[in-house]
Motif scaffolding. Structure first.
Motif, PDB file in Angstrom:
ATOM      1  N   ASP A 327      32.240  37.990  43.756  1.00  0.00           N
ATOM      2  CA  ASP A 327      31.047  37.319  44.267  1.00  0.00           C
ATOM      3  C   ASP A 327      29.913  38.331  44.433  1.00  0.00           C
ATOM      4  OD1 ASP A 327      32.731  35.172  44.417  1.00  0.00           O
ATOM      5  OD2 ASP A 327      32.801  35.087  46.612  1.00  0.00           O
ATOM      6  N   ASN A 328      28.695  37.821  44.446  1.00  0.00           N
ATOM      7  CA  ASN A 328      27.560  38.688  44.738  1.00  0.00           C
ATOM      8  C   ASN A 328      27.495  38.950  46.247  1.00  0.00           C
ATOM      9  OD1 ASN A 328      26.331  36.495  46.015  1.00  0.00           O
ATOM     10  ND2 ASN A 328      24.955  36.063  44.313  1.00  0.00           N
ATOM     11  N   PRO A 329      26.592  39.808  46.735  1.00  0.00           N
ATOM     12  CA  PRO A 329      26.560  40.121  48.173  1.00  0.00           C
ATOM     13  C   PRO A 329      26.387  38.914  49.078  1.00  0.00           C
ATOM     14  CG  PRO A 329      25.296  41.741  46.952  1.00  0.00           C
ATOM     15  CD  PRO A 329      25.675  40.674  45.973  1.00  0.00           C
ATOM     16  N   ASN A 330      25.830  37.822  48.571  1.00  0.00           N
ATOM     17  CA  ASN A 330      25.631  36.613  49.375  1.00  0.00           C
ATOM     18  C   ASN A 330      26.806  35.644  49.321  1.00  0.00           C
ATOM     19  OD1 ASN A 330      23.012  37.429  50.178  1.00  0.00           O
ATOM     20  ND2 ASN A 330      22.183  36.696  48.224  1.00  0.00           N
ATOM     21  N   GLY A 331      27.858  35.999  48.565  1.00  0.00           N
ATOM     22  CA  GLY A 331      29.037  35.145  48.479  1.00  0.00           C
ATOM     23  C   GLY A 331      29.020  34.145  47.348  1.00  0.00           C
ATOM     24  N   ASP A 332      28.026  34.211  46.458  1.00  0.00           N
ATOM     25  CA  ASP A 332      27.977  33.313  45.299  1.00  0.00           C
ATOM     26  C   ASP A 332      28.847  33.875  44.185  1.00  0.00           C
ATOM     27  OD1 ASP A 332      26.047  31.668  46.601  1.00  0.00           O
ATOM     28  OD2 ASP A 332      24.487  33.111  46.037  1.00  0.00           O
ATOM     29  N   ASN A 333      29.681  33.019  43.598  1.00  0.00           N
ATOM     30  CA  ASN A 333      30.642  33.493  42.609  1.00  0.00           C
ATOM     31  C   ASN A 333      29.959  33.948  41.320  1.00  0.00           C
ATOM     32  OD1 ASN A 333      32.866  32.427  40.228  1.00  0.00           O
ATOM     33  ND2 ASN A 333      33.574  33.782  41.853  1.00  0.00           N
ATOM     34  N   LEU A 334      30.348  35.148  40.881  1.00  0.00           N
ATOM     35  CA  LEU A 334      29.856  35.682  39.612  1.00  0.00           C
ATOM     36  C   LEU A 334      30.857  35.457  38.486  1.00  0.00           C
ATOM     37  CD1 LEU A 334      28.466  39.141  40.830  1.00  0.00           C
ATOM     38  CD2 LEU A 334      27.151  37.070  40.308  1.00  0.00           C
ATOM     39  N   TYR A 335      32.151  35.617  38.821  1.00  0.00           N
ATOM     40  CA  TYR A 335      33.177  35.485  37.784  1.00  0.00           C
ATOM     41  C   TYR A 335      34.534  35.302  38.456  1.00  0.00           C
ATOM     42  CZ  TYR A 335      35.895  36.438  33.572  1.00  0.00           C
ATOM     43  OH  TYR A 335      36.750  36.327  32.517  1.00  0.00           O
ATOM     44  N   HIS A 336      35.414  34.565  37.811  1.00  0.00           N
ATOM     45  CA  HIS A 336      36.790  34.457  38.277  1.00  0.00           C
ATOM     46  C   HIS A 336      37.713  34.277  37.088  1.00  0.00           C
ATOM     47  CE1 HIS A 336      35.529  30.181  38.124  1.00  0.00           C
ATOM     48  NE2 HIS A 336      36.787  29.954  37.793  1.00  0.00           N
ATOM     49  N   THR A 337      38.964  34.694  37.261  1.00  0.00           N
ATOM     50  CA  THR A 337      39.947  34.574  36.195  1.00  0.00           C
ATOM     51  C   THR A 337      41.346  34.584  36.808  1.00  0.00           C
ATOM     52  OG1 THR A 337      40.635  35.474  34.042  1.00  0.00           O
ATOM     53  CG2 THR A 337      40.191  37.062  35.807  1.00  0.00           C
ATOM     54  N   ARG A 338      42.355  34.490  35.969  1.00  0.00           N
ATOM     55  CA  ARG A 338      43.746  34.451  36.431  1.00  0.00           C
ATOM     56  C   ARG A 338      44.455  35.759  36.094  1.00  0.00           C
ATOM     57  NH1 ARG A 338      45.605  29.414  37.893  1.00  0.00           N
ATOM     58  NH2 ARG A 338      44.259  27.649  37.376  1.00  0.00           N
ATOM     59  N   HIS A 339      45.407  36.071  36.943  1.00  0.00           N
ATOM     60  CA  HIS A 339      46.284  37.230  36.742  1.00  0.00           C
ATOM     61  C   HIS A 339      47.701  36.691  36.589  1.00  0.00           C
ATOM     62  CE1 HIS A 339      48.367  40.965  38.667  1.00  0.00           C
ATOM     63  NE2 HIS A 339      48.271  41.108  37.360  1.00  0.00           N
ATOM     64  N   ASN A 340      48.364  37.034  35.497  1.00  0.00           N
ATOM     65  CA  ASN A 340      49.664  36.451  35.172  1.00  0.00           C
ATOM     66  C   ASN A 340      50.731  36.790  36.223  1.00  0.00           C
ATOM     67  OD1 ASN A 340      48.382  35.558  32.909  1.00  0.00           O
ATOM     68  ND2 ASN A 340      49.705  36.600  31.439  1.00  0.00           N
ATOM     69  N   VAL A 341      51.862  36.081  36.136  1.00  0.00           N
ATOM     70  CA  VAL A 341      52.992  36.331  37.029  1.00  0.00           C
ATOM     71  C   VAL A 341      53.378  37.807  36.965  1.00  0.00           C
ATOM     72  CG1 VAL A 341      55.409  35.807  37.484  1.00  0.00           C
ATOM     73  CG2 VAL A 341      53.838  33.976  36.828  1.00  0.00           C
ATOM     74  N   ALA A 342      53.542  38.432  38.139  1.00  0.00           N
ATOM     75  CA  ALA A 342      53.815  39.867  38.199  1.00  0.00           C
ATOM     76  C   ALA A 342      55.038  40.133  39.064  1.00  0.00           C
ATOM     77  CB  ALA A 342      52.610  40.616  38.775  1.00  0.00           C
ATOM     78  N   PRO A 343      56.056  40.855  38.534  1.00  0.00           N
ATOM     79  CA  PRO A 343      57.213  41.260  39.363  1.00  0.00           C
ATOM     80  C   PRO A 343      56.769  42.266  40.427  1.00  0.00           C
ATOM     81  CG  PRO A 343      57.668  41.510  36.999  1.00  0.00           C
ATOM     82  CD  PRO A 343      56.192  41.293  37.139  1.00  0.00           C
ATOM     83  N   LEU A 344      57.517  42.309  41.538  1.00  0.00           N
ATOM     84  CA  LEU A 344      57.196  43.249  42.604  1.00  0.00           C
ATOM     85  C   LEU A 344      58.484  43.763  43.243  1.00  0.00           C
ATOM     86  CD1 LEU A 344      57.605  41.820  45.681  1.00  0.00           C
ATOM     87  CD2 LEU A 344      55.636  40.524  44.874  1.00  0.00           C
ATOM     88  N   VAL A 345      58.400  44.975  43.798  1.00  0.00           N
ATOM     89  CA  VAL A 345      59.501  45.564  44.560  1.00  0.00           C
ATOM     90  C   VAL A 345      58.910  46.225  45.805  1.00  0.00           C
ATOM     91  CG1 VAL A 345      61.051  45.923  42.603  1.00  0.00           C
ATOM     92  CG2 VAL A 345      59.393  47.698  43.220  1.00  0.00           C
ATOM     93  N   GLY A 346      59.714  46.345  46.853  1.00  0.00           N
ATOM     94  CA  GLY A 346      59.240  46.965  48.071  1.00  0.00           C
ATOM     95  C   GLY A 346      60.398  47.461  48.919  1.00  0.00           C
ATOM     96  N   LEU A 347      60.129  48.408  49.814  1.00  0.00           N
ATOM     97  CA  LEU A 347      61.135  48.948  50.711  1.00  0.00           C
ATOM     98  C   LEU A 347      60.532  49.032  52.111  1.00  0.00           C
ATOM     99  CD1 LEU A 347      63.958  50.197  51.112  1.00  0.00           C
ATOM    100  CD2 LEU A 347      62.916  52.438  50.641  1.00  0.00           C
ATOM    101  N   GLY A 348      61.102  48.284  53.045  1.00  0.00           N
ATOM    102  CA  GLY A 348      60.544  48.215  54.390  1.00  0.00           C
ATOM    103  C   GLY A 348      61.395  48.937  55.421  1.00  0.00           C
ATOM    104  N   LEU A 349      60.723  49.460  56.437  1.00  0.00           N
ATOM    105  CA  LEU A 349      61.381  50.085  57.572  1.00  0.00           C
ATOM    106  C   LEU A 349      60.771  49.507  58.838  1.00  0.00           C
ATOM    107  CD1 LEU A 349      63.427  52.335  58.421  1.00  0.00           C
ATOM    108  CD2 LEU A 349      61.452  53.885  58.555  1.00  0.00           C
ATOM    109  N   SER A 350      61.596  48.981  59.740  1.00  0.00           N
ATOM    110  CA  SER A 350      61.088  48.341  60.946  1.00  0.00           C
ATOM    111  C   SER A 350      61.927  48.722  62.151  1.00  0.00           C
ATOM    112  CB  SER A 350      61.076  46.814  60.784  1.00  0.00           C
ATOM    113  OG  SER A 350      62.383  46.323  60.557  1.00  0.00           O
ATOM    114  N   GLY A 351      61.285  48.683  63.306  1.00  0.00           N
ATOM    115  CA  GLY A 351      61.977  48.984  64.543  1.00  0.00           C
ATOM    116  C   GLY A 351      61.516  48.083  65.670  1.00  0.00           C
ATOM    117  N   LYS A 352      62.439  47.706  66.548  1.00  0.00           N
ATOM    118  CA  LYS A 352      62.125  46.909  67.732  1.00  0.00           C
ATOM    119  C   LYS A 352      62.808  47.539  68.927  1.00  0.00           C
ATOM    120  CE  LYS A 352      61.323  42.382  65.596  1.00  0.00           C
ATOM    121  NZ  LYS A 352      61.691  40.938  65.617  1.00  0.00           N
ATOM    122  N   PHE A 353      62.052  47.636  70.030  1.00  0.00           N
ATOM    123  CA  PHE A 353      62.584  48.305  71.216  1.00  0.00           C
ATOM    124  C   PHE A 353      62.343  47.430  72.452  1.00  0.00           C
ATOM    125  CE2 PHE A 353      60.816  51.280  68.166  1.00  0.00           C
ATOM    126  CZ  PHE A 353      61.895  52.081  67.875  1.00  0.00           C
TER     127      PHE A 353
END
Length: 353
Positions: A327-353
């Motif tokens: 979008d332009n600075p005022n929020g008006d759309n300039l261009y849009h398109t699609r991004h194909n299906v993409a595989p993803l991987v991740g590794l999380g670390l969490s703690g609760k106390f």
């Protein structure tokens, strides 16, 4: 923070301004002639990543102080009514084609820290900090207005959860938030997002809580509102339906069905709809414009919990129905398109106390 902090050169005027506005005064002393000090003011202070690290350090110190002070014995939650949670997850999304030519892959780091305290029998208050960094690696775009519309994007936010117990197992959740959402070089005052969420829940029993909420955010030239479920349901001894972890690929607003294989191992499947909207670099190819990435991530989670307070989560999944907007600075759309299906991987670390 709603604007970039600027210096004052006159000490007496700065003291008077701080007194008149009832604001704290930060004093920094350095020799004007040293190049590295000039670089600190010019490059380091406006960098959202540096601000995020400093903010995270402050939140972690605030969280750990009751523990390090040695004033408690036994579990933190039971002795002081405190609840503490920390989490971090790096995620890589593999290259996938962008409609019209070219590819896109992303590297993301999601972190979250939260502390809450039971004030009395009805009221619980909290403070949360979140930081998300995403490096968008565009390659060979041919149909976009520019070859690399944006690159490194930061989302730095604070939240203030308020939980109030109503009559007959009902609870009210109110979560005001403030967030910087912008690319490197984006103006702070143009990249701030304000909003929050409100939800009502009902506990059928302690391990079966259901609710519905509404979230809303304003600025970046638009206002958004969206509903979300609140679920904490222990269906059987092993099967559970909940909202995903805050640092999961889907964020906290989706749903996840998990199965406890043993006391330490669990597997789950989940997903949600996500929309990331951010201000672009003030000196970039689309100065002060707005970028947006919409996606539906779905994942499988394998978790290992060596001790009750620590969790290690391995994620694998895909993101689909991906869309890119400029979008332009005022929020008006300039261009849009699609991004194909993409595989993803991740590794999380969490703690609760």
């Amino acid at each position: 923070m709603s604007e970039l902090v600027t210096g004052r050169t006159n000490r007496q005027e700065a003291l008077q301004e701080a007194k008149n506005t009832n604001r704290p005064l930060f004093v920094e002393i350095f020799p004007e002639g040293l190049p590295h000090c000039r670089g600190l003011v010019r490059e380091t202070h406006p960098n959202p990543a540096i601000v995020a690290v400093l903010a995270l350090c402050l939140v972690v110190l605030f969280i750990l102080f009751p523990v390090l002070s040695g004033a408690t014995e036994g579990p933190l939650e039971s002795s002081r009514g405190l609840g503490v949670s920390l989490g971090v997850t790096p995620i890589y999304k593999f290259p996938a084609k962008v409609n019209g030519g070219g590819t896109l892959d992303t590297t993301t780091l999601i972190s979250n820290a939260e502390i809450s305290k039971q004030i009395n029998q009805k009221l619980r208050l909290g403070l949360g900090f979140s930081y998300e960094f995403t490096d968008y690696n565009f390659s060979g775009l041919t149909n976009f207005p520019v070859a690399r519309p944006w690159q490194e994007v930061h989302r730095l936010g604070f939240s203030f959860p308020i939980i109030y117990s109503l009559a007959d197992n009902w609870k009210l959740l109110v979560i005001p938030t403030a967030q910087f959402s912008g690319e490197n070089g984006a103006r702070w005052d143009k990249a701030m997002v304000y909003g929050g969420a409100i939800a009502v829940t009902y506990a059928v029993r302690p391990d079966a809580v259901f609710g519905l909420g509404v979230g809303g955010y304003a600025t970046l030239e638009e206002a958004k509102f969206f509903p979300f479920p609140v679920v904490k349901w222990q269906i059987t001894d092993r099967l559970r339906l909940t909202n995903p972890f805050r640092t999961s690929p889907a964020g906290p607003a989706g749903l996840e069905l998990s199965y406890a294989m043993t006391k330490q191992w669990a597997i789950g499947i989940g997903g949600s709809y996500r929309s990331h909207r951010f201000r672009l670099d003030n000196s970039g190819p689309i100065p002060n414009g707005i970028g947006e990435y919409k996606t539906i991530p779905a994942f499988v989670r394998l978790s290992y919990q060596p001790i009750p307070a620590l969790g290690i989560d391995l994620y694998s999944g895909v993101s689909f129905l991906n869309k890119l907007y400029v979008d332009n600075p005022n929020g008006d759309n300039l261009y849009h398109t699609r991004h194909n299906v993409a595989p993803l991987v991740g590794l999380g670390l969490s703690g609760k106390f």
